[in-house]
Design a protein around this motif. Sequence first.
Motif, PDB file in Angstrom:
ATOM      1  N   ASP A   1     -18.273  72.409  13.401  1.00 23.69           N
ATOM      2  CA  ASP A   1     -18.993  72.434  12.127  1.00 23.69           C
ATOM      3  C   ASP A   1     -20.499  72.252  12.326  1.00 23.69           C
ATOM      4  OD1 ASP A   1     -16.611  72.622  10.649  1.00 23.69           O
ATOM      5  OD2 ASP A   1     -16.407  70.432  10.543  1.00 23.69           O
ATOM      6  N   LEU A   2     -20.873  71.472  13.351  1.00 23.63           N
ATOM      7  CA  LEU A   2     -22.275  71.111  13.558  1.00 23.63           C
ATOM      8  C   LEU A   2     -23.102  72.274  14.088  1.00 23.63           C
ATOM      9  CD1 LEU A   2     -21.703  67.559  15.043  1.00 23.63           C
ATOM     10  CD2 LEU A   2     -22.612  68.112  12.787  1.00 23.63           C
ATOM     11  N   ARG A   3     -22.449  73.276  14.664  1.00 21.67           N
ATOM     12  CA  ARG A   3     -23.133  74.482  15.160  1.00 21.67           C
ATOM     13  C   ARG A   3     -24.371  74.127  15.997  1.00 21.67           C
ATOM     14  NH1 ARG A   3     -24.045  78.323  10.181  1.00 21.67           N
ATOM     15  NH2 ARG A   3     -23.689  76.487   8.897  1.00 21.67           N
ATOM     16  N   PHE A   4     -24.128  73.372  17.032  1.00 17.70           N
ATOM     17  CA  PHE A   4     -25.212  72.968  17.924  1.00 17.70           C
ATOM     18  C   PHE A   4     -25.844  74.177  18.600  1.00 17.70           C
ATOM     19  CE2 PHE A   4     -22.860  68.800  18.259  1.00 17.70           C
ATOM     20  CZ  PHE A   4     -23.887  68.012  17.749  1.00 17.70           C
TER      21      PHE A   4
ATOM     22  N   ARG B   1     -31.847  72.252  20.733  1.00 20.60           N
ATOM     23  CA  ARG B   1     -32.644  71.298  19.952  1.00 20.60           C
ATOM     24  C   ARG B   1     -32.458  71.456  18.442  1.00 20.60           C
ATOM     25  NH1 ARG B   1     -32.249  69.914  24.258  1.00 20.60           N
ATOM     26  NH2 ARG B   1     -33.843  69.339  25.789  1.00 20.60           N
ATOM     27  N   THR B   2     -31.236  71.804  18.051  1.00 22.24           N
ATOM     28  CA  THR B   2     -30.979  71.909  16.613  1.00 22.24           C
ATOM     29  C   THR B   2     -29.488  71.805  16.337  1.00 22.24           C
ATOM     30  OG1 THR B   2     -31.508  73.171  14.623  1.00 22.24           O
ATOM     31  CG2 THR B   2     -30.742  74.426  16.534  1.00 22.24           C
ATOM     32  N   SER B   3     -29.172  71.631  15.071  1.00 22.44           N
ATOM     33  CA  SER B   3     -27.793  71.651  14.585  1.00 22.44           C
ATOM     34  C   SER B   3     -27.830  72.040  13.123  1.00 22.44           C
ATOM     35  CB  SER B   3     -27.131  70.275  14.739  1.00 22.44           C
ATOM     36  OG  SER B   3     -27.651  69.367  13.779  1.00 22.44           O
ATOM     37  N   VAL B   4     -26.673  72.259  12.531  1.00 25.58           N
ATOM     38  CA  VAL B   4     -26.609  72.621  11.119  1.00 25.58           C
ATOM     39  C   VAL B   4     -27.150  71.496  10.242  1.00 25.58           C
ATOM     40  CG1 VAL B   4     -24.290  71.722  10.654  1.00 25.58           C
ATOM     41  CG2 VAL B   4     -25.121  73.725   9.399  1.00 25.58           C
ATOM     42  N   LEU B   5     -27.184  70.267  10.776  1.00 15.70           N
ATOM     43  CA  LEU B   5     -27.644  69.122   9.998  1.00 15.70           C
ATOM     44  C   LEU B   5     -29.123  69.221   9.638  1.00 15.70           C
ATOM     45  CD1 LEU B   5     -25.790  66.292  11.946  1.00 15.70           C
ATOM     46  CD2 LEU B   5     -25.076  67.434   9.853  1.00 15.70           C
ATOM     47  N   GLN B   6     -29.873  70.023  10.388  1.00 14.35           N
ATOM     48  CA  GLN B   6     -31.292  70.198  10.057  1.00 14.35           C
ATOM     49  C   GLN B   6     -31.486  71.086   8.830  1.00 14.35           C
ATOM     50  OE1 GLN B   6     -34.140  70.969  13.119  1.00 14.35           O
ATOM     51  NE2 GLN B   6     -33.008  69.835  14.666  1.00 14.35           N
ATOM     52  N   ALA B   7     -30.477  71.833   8.480  1.00 16.20           N
ATOM     53  CA  ALA B   7     -30.601  72.780   7.371  1.00 16.20           C
ATOM     54  C   ALA B   7     -29.836  72.326   6.132  1.00 16.20           C
ATOM     55  CB  ALA B   7     -30.087  74.157   7.805  1.00 16.20           C
TER      56      ALA B   7
END
Length: 304
Positions: free
Chosen positions: A171-174, A177-183
């Motif tokens: 789910d986190l789609r790493f 230096r990013t993941s879905v949590l940034q969006a």
Amino acid sequence: MTPRSVASLEEELRQRARDVRVHEPLWKHVSMRIGGPAGLLVIPRNVGELRATAAFLFGQGVPFVTLGQGSNILVADAGVRGVVIKIGKGIDRVRFAGARVVVEAGHGLPHLAQEVARRGLAGLEFAAGIPASVGGAVVMNAGAHGHSMSEVVDRVSVVTPQGAEVLSAADLRFAYRTSVLQARPVVVLEAELHLTPAPADEVRQRMEAWLAQRNATQPIGPPSSGCVFRNPAGDHAGRLIEAAGAKGLAVGDAVVSKIHANYIVNRDRATAAQVLALVEQVRERVRRSSGRELELEIKLLGEF
């Protein structure tokens, strides 16, 4: 926020968290030691306070931002007009079940790396020198030495506008230096990690070797926010900046480190405006030298 709305919101937030501060200077709470005040700074002292604060703000449609240890952040000189939640002390419990670790979002990542190494658990050695909280490290998929959080995170418990959720690694789609949590509008409460049993001496030796390498190649003393630019595909931002002759370049008290060119350090009283002016000078030099376009890795927070 108007004075009346600040007072009203402050009262509501104090019903959910004990530590609420008005116009608190944010430079005190970030590693760069730069930044103006927060309209309201909320410092929850446990997960219950954090969950209640986030749920209230989401429910009321009040925008807010979160801070962990404040690395990888540049706060505007004008500060942040609205609400900032700082996640740290008190939201740092750790539970062990064999090689599985459940850790709250405010736990310091270097401390966790040391703790699991003592227990003979491998997989977090790379993180011993990353100045981040666990929650922030998951959100940005922090990494070093060719490894990242995506290798060890199984699931994350969060609060969203829709309520509590548990997100899997898929789910986190790493990505780098990013993941879905940034969006997504989301607050991380805790993360579950999977590690690997290994001789404690071997884990510690590997961790200490990587720490020594980091300490020898990155600035340790002056305040900074870590690497300023993302590494372009197939290259390193630090190499491009050095090749462009930008090491030591300065705007006011913001200076490109002579130790690692992808760091901007605050040698005394640098401002966010000085840092951004220096960022643009570095970008232009790299553009002229190599034709590459550097993208920011640090996040800009506040009224720029």
